[in-house]
Design a protein around this motif. Structure first.
Motif, PDB file in Angstrom:
ATOM      1  N   GLN A  39      75.733  49.549  -3.373  1.00 47.90           N
ATOM      2  CA  GLN A  39      76.910  49.210  -4.179  1.00 47.90           C
ATOM      3  C   GLN A  39      77.460  50.437  -4.883  1.00 47.90           C
ATOM      4  OE1 GLN A  39      75.401  46.140  -6.707  1.00 47.90           O
ATOM      5  NE2 GLN A  39      75.751  44.516  -5.202  1.00 47.90           N
ATOM      6  N   ASN A  40      76.574  51.258  -5.428  1.00 46.85           N
ATOM      7  CA  ASN A  40      77.025  52.482  -6.103  1.00 46.85           C
ATOM      8  C   ASN A  40      77.678  53.448  -5.119  1.00 46.85           C
ATOM      9  OD1 ASN A  40      76.140  51.531  -8.550  1.00 46.85           O
ATOM     10  ND2 ASN A  40      74.213  52.648  -8.495  1.00 46.85           N
TER      11      ASN A  40
ATOM     12  N   PRO B   9      86.543  40.356   9.954  1.00 46.35           N
ATOM     13  CA  PRO B   9      86.419  40.066   8.532  1.00 46.35           C
ATOM     14  C   PRO B   9      87.762  40.249   7.834  1.00 46.35           C
ATOM     15  CG  PRO B   9      85.419  42.176   9.043  1.00 46.35           C
ATOM     16  CD  PRO B   9      85.836  41.557  10.350  1.00 46.35           C
ATOM     17  N   THR B  10      88.020  39.421   6.843  1.00 45.98           N
ATOM     18  CA  THR B  10      89.243  39.554   6.056  1.00 45.98           C
ATOM     19  C   THR B  10      89.068  40.712   5.082  1.00 45.98           C
ATOM     20  OG1 THR B  10      88.429  37.995   4.432  1.00 45.98           O
ATOM     21  CG2 THR B  10      89.761  37.097   6.242  1.00 45.98           C
ATOM     22  N   ALA B  11      90.152  41.031   4.371  1.00 42.63           N
ATOM     23  CA  ALA B  11      90.123  42.170   3.457  1.00 42.63           C
ATOM     24  C   ALA B  11      89.132  41.952   2.313  1.00 42.63           C
ATOM     25  CB  ALA B  11      91.519  42.427   2.897  1.00 42.63           C
ATOM     26  N   ALA B  12      88.974  40.699   1.867  1.00 42.07           N
ATOM     27  CA  ALA B  12      88.046  40.434   0.759  1.00 42.07           C
ATOM     28  C   ALA B  12      86.592  40.539   1.206  1.00 42.07           C
ATOM     29  CB  ALA B  12      88.317  39.053   0.184  1.00 42.07           C
ATOM     30  N   GLU B  13      86.305  40.219   2.464  1.00 39.65           N
ATOM     31  CA  GLU B  13      84.929  40.245   2.948  1.00 39.65           C
ATOM     32  C   GLU B  13      84.481  41.626   3.419  1.00 39.65           C
ATOM     33  OE1 GLU B  13      84.975  37.405   6.042  1.00 39.65           O
ATOM     34  OE2 GLU B  13      84.569  35.723   4.720  1.00 39.65           O
ATOM     35  N   ALA B  14      85.418  42.484   3.754  1.00 38.89           N
ATOM     36  CA  ALA B  14      85.070  43.780   4.334  1.00 38.89           C
ATOM     37  C   ALA B  14      84.176  44.624   3.421  1.00 38.89           C
ATOM     38  CB  ALA B  14      86.324  44.538   4.733  1.00 38.89           C
ATOM     39  N   PRO B  15      84.512  44.818   2.125  1.00 41.36           N
ATOM     40  CA  PRO B  15      83.626  45.646   1.294  1.00 41.36           C
ATOM     41  C   PRO B  15      82.241  45.025   1.126  1.00 41.36           C
ATOM     42  CG  PRO B  15      85.756  45.423   0.253  1.00 41.36           C
ATOM     43  CD  PRO B  15      85.736  44.478   1.417  1.00 41.36           C
ATOM     44  N   LEU B  16      82.157  43.699   0.996  1.00 43.23           N
ATOM     45  CA  LEU B  16      80.860  43.054   0.843  1.00 43.23           C
ATOM     46  C   LEU B  16      80.026  43.219   2.105  1.00 43.23           C
ATOM     47  CD1 LEU B  16      78.962  41.318  -0.849  1.00 43.23           C
ATOM     48  CD2 LEU B  16      80.083  39.312   0.132  1.00 43.23           C
ATOM     49  N   ALA B  17      80.658  43.045   3.261  1.00 43.27           N
ATOM     50  CA  ALA B  17      79.933  43.193   4.522  1.00 43.27           C
ATOM     51  C   ALA B  17      79.460  44.628   4.710  1.00 43.27           C
ATOM     52  CB  ALA B  17      80.821  42.763   5.687  1.00 43.27           C
ATOM     53  N   LEU B  18      80.302  45.586   4.369  1.00 41.80           N
ATOM     54  CA  LEU B  18      79.904  46.992   4.499  1.00 41.80           C
ATOM     55  C   LEU B  18      78.773  47.336   3.533  1.00 41.80           C
ATOM     56  CD1 LEU B  18      83.367  48.743   4.909  1.00 41.80           C
ATOM     57  CD2 LEU B  18      81.626  48.371   6.643  1.00 41.80           C
ATOM     58  N   THR B  19      78.832  46.794   2.331  1.00 42.05           N
ATOM     59  CA  THR B  19      77.772  47.049   1.360  1.00 42.05           C
ATOM     60  C   THR B  19      76.452  46.460   1.835  1.00 42.05           C
ATOM     61  OG1 THR B  19      79.398  47.013  -0.415  1.00 42.05           O
ATOM     62  CG2 THR B  19      77.113  46.766  -1.057  1.00 42.05           C
ATOM     63  N   GLN B  20      76.502  45.260   2.394  1.00 46.24           N
ATOM     64  CA  GLN B  20      75.275  44.643   2.894  1.00 46.24           C
ATOM     65  C   GLN B  20      74.709  45.425   4.075  1.00 46.24           C
ATOM     66  OE1 GLN B  20      76.579  40.661   3.669  1.00 46.24           O
ATOM     67  NE2 GLN B  20      76.155  39.965   1.587  1.00 46.24           N
TER      68      GLN B  20
ATOM     69  N   PHE C 296      82.531  55.998  -2.923  1.00 48.00           N
ATOM     70  CA  PHE C 296      83.389  56.365  -1.801  1.00 48.00           C
ATOM     71  C   PHE C 296      84.755  55.700  -1.882  1.00 48.00           C
ATOM     72  CE2 PHE C 296      79.350  57.457   0.526  1.00 48.00           C
ATOM     73  CZ  PHE C 296      79.607  58.820   0.519  1.00 48.00           C
ATOM     74  N   ASP C 297      84.842  54.496  -2.440  1.00 44.43           N
ATOM     75  CA  ASP C 297      86.139  53.857  -2.624  1.00 44.43           C
ATOM     76  C   ASP C 297      87.016  54.629  -3.616  1.00 44.43           C
ATOM     77  OD1 ASP C 297      85.612  51.871  -0.815  1.00 44.43           O
ATOM     78  OD2 ASP C 297      85.061  50.370  -2.326  1.00 44.43           O
ATOM     79  N   THR C 298      86.431  55.019  -4.743  1.00 41.11           N
ATOM     80  CA  THR C 298      87.210  55.775  -5.724  1.00 41.11           C
ATOM     81  C   THR C 298      87.566  57.160  -5.192  1.00 41.11           C
ATOM     82  OG1 THR C 298      85.176  56.495  -6.818  1.00 41.11           O
ATOM     83  CG2 THR C 298      86.278  54.556  -7.709  1.00 41.11           C
ATOM     84  N   TRP C 299      86.644  57.768  -4.469  1.00 41.14           N
ATOM     85  CA  TRP C 299      86.920  59.093  -3.907  1.00 41.14           C
ATOM     86  C   TRP C 299      88.068  59.031  -2.898  1.00 41.14           C
ATOM     87  CZ3 TRP C 299      85.927  60.793   1.219  1.00 41.14           C
ATOM     88  CH2 TRP C 299      86.149  62.150   1.426  1.00 41.14           C
ATOM     89  N   SER C 300      88.038  58.034  -2.019  1.00 40.38           N
ATOM     90  CA  SER C 300      89.108  57.931  -1.016  1.00 40.38           C
ATOM     91  C   SER C 300      90.433  57.568  -1.667  1.00 40.38           C
ATOM     92  CB  SER C 300      88.742  56.917   0.064  1.00 40.38           C
ATOM     93  OG  SER C 300      88.625  55.629  -0.491  1.00 40.38           O
ATOM     94  N   ALA C 301      90.411  56.753  -2.738  1.00 41.44           N
ATOM     95  CA  ALA C 301      91.661  56.428  -3.439  1.00 41.44           C
ATOM     96  C   ALA C 301      92.233  57.675  -4.104  1.00 41.44           C
ATOM     97  CB  ALA C 301      91.415  55.334  -4.472  1.00 41.44           C
TER      98      ALA C 301
ATOM     99  N   LEU D 254      69.745  51.382   4.547  1.00 43.67           N
ATOM    100  CA  LEU D 254      68.936  52.124   3.577  1.00 43.67           C
ATOM    101  C   LEU D 254      67.537  51.527   3.450  1.00 43.67           C
ATOM    102  CD1 LEU D 254      71.556  52.767   0.760  1.00 43.67           C
ATOM    103  CD2 LEU D 254      70.581  54.446   2.323  1.00 43.67           C
ATOM    104  N   LEU D 255      67.440  50.205   3.476  1.00 45.08           N
ATOM    105  CA  LEU D 255      66.134  49.555   3.416  1.00 45.08           C
ATOM    106  C   LEU D 255      65.293  49.905   4.635  1.00 45.08           C
ATOM    107  CD1 LEU D 255      64.236  47.566   1.970  1.00 45.08           C
ATOM    108  CD2 LEU D 255      65.348  45.743   3.274  1.00 45.08           C
ATOM    109  N   ALA D 256      65.898  49.870   5.811  1.00 40.05           N
ATOM    110  CA  ALA D 256      65.165  50.217   7.030  1.00 40.05           C
ATOM    111  C   ALA D 256      64.707  51.671   6.990  1.00 40.05           C
ATOM    112  CB  ALA D 256      66.043  49.978   8.260  1.00 40.05           C
ATOM    113  N   ALA D 257      65.552  52.553   6.491  1.00 38.88           N
ATOM    114  CA  ALA D 257      65.175  53.966   6.411  1.00 38.88           C
ATOM    115  C   ALA D 257      64.027  54.161   5.421  1.00 38.88           C
ATOM    116  CB  ALA D 257      66.379  54.806   5.996  1.00 38.88           C
ATOM    117  N   GLY D 258      64.083  53.496   4.281  1.00 37.07           N
ATOM    118  CA  GLY D 258      63.023  53.631   3.286  1.00 37.07           C
ATOM    119  C   GLY D 258      61.696  53.079   3.773  1.00 37.07           C
ATOM    120  N   VAL D 259      61.745  51.908   4.404  1.00 42.00           N
ATOM    121  CA  VAL D 259      60.509  51.298   4.904  1.00 42.00           C
ATOM    122  C   VAL D 259      59.909  52.154   6.011  1.00 42.00           C
ATOM    123  CG1 VAL D 259      59.580  49.303   6.145  1.00 42.00           C
ATOM    124  CG2 VAL D 259      61.110  48.966   4.205  1.00 42.00           C
TER     125      VAL D 259
END
Length: 156
Positions: A84-85, A16-27, A90-95, A33-38
């Motif tokens: 997303q939250n 994945p490129t740099a622009a796709e990485a956060p979206l892929a990780l969020t998905q 975690f992005d702001t914390w690591s920055a 999380l959905l699997a854990a909740g279900v």
């Protein structure tokens, strides 16, 4: 867009490129999380229906499936927002952590290099407003340290 690279065996892999990485990780995080909740809701439902399920096996099986489908429908939006939250947090914390480490490294270098210490002192003296001494010092240090590290001027 994905970048194709070759592995040792010559097979192309898609990175994945740099622009796709956060979206892929969020998905991916939302999916986990959905699997854990279900699964948690299904376990809870099974425990509630356990005694009743011995005589009504088909009804219990249908109830479990109904709970699974409803849980997926109801938790899908919630897990996306939560993922997303979490990623933003975690992005702001690591920055902040990286910025703090960079400031500490710059300060350690300035302790041994009088020219760098003088540059830091001059930068601190240029501040137009006078806030609290400690807060102003930290802000000026972090801005100067970020500029020095960004421009790779830490060898001066």
């Amino acid at each position: 867009m994905n970048t194709a690279t070759k592995t040792i065996l010559g097979q192309p892999t898609l990175l994945p490129t740099a622009a796709e990485a956060p979206l892929a990780l969020t998905q991916r995080l939302a999916t986990v999380l959905l699997a854990a909740g279900v699964s948690a809701l299904l376990v809870l439902t099974y425990r509630l229906l356990d005694g009743w399920a011995e005589s009504h096996l088909l009804a219990a099986w249908l109830a479990l499936w109904a709970v699974a489908v409803l849980a997926i429908v109801l938790l899908r939006g919630l897990t996306r927002v939560l993922a997303q939250n979490l990623m933003t947090f975690f992005d702001t914390w690591s920055a902040q952590l990286a910025r703090r480490r960079a400031d500490e490294r710059l300060w350690a270098m300035a302790q041994n290099d009088p020219r760098l210490m003088r540059d830091l002192e001059v930068a601190m003296d240029r501040a137009p407003e006078q806030r609290s001494a400690l807060q102003g010092f930290e802000d000026r240090m972090s801005r100067r340290a970020a500029r020095l590290v960004r421009d790779r001027l830490y060898y001066i």
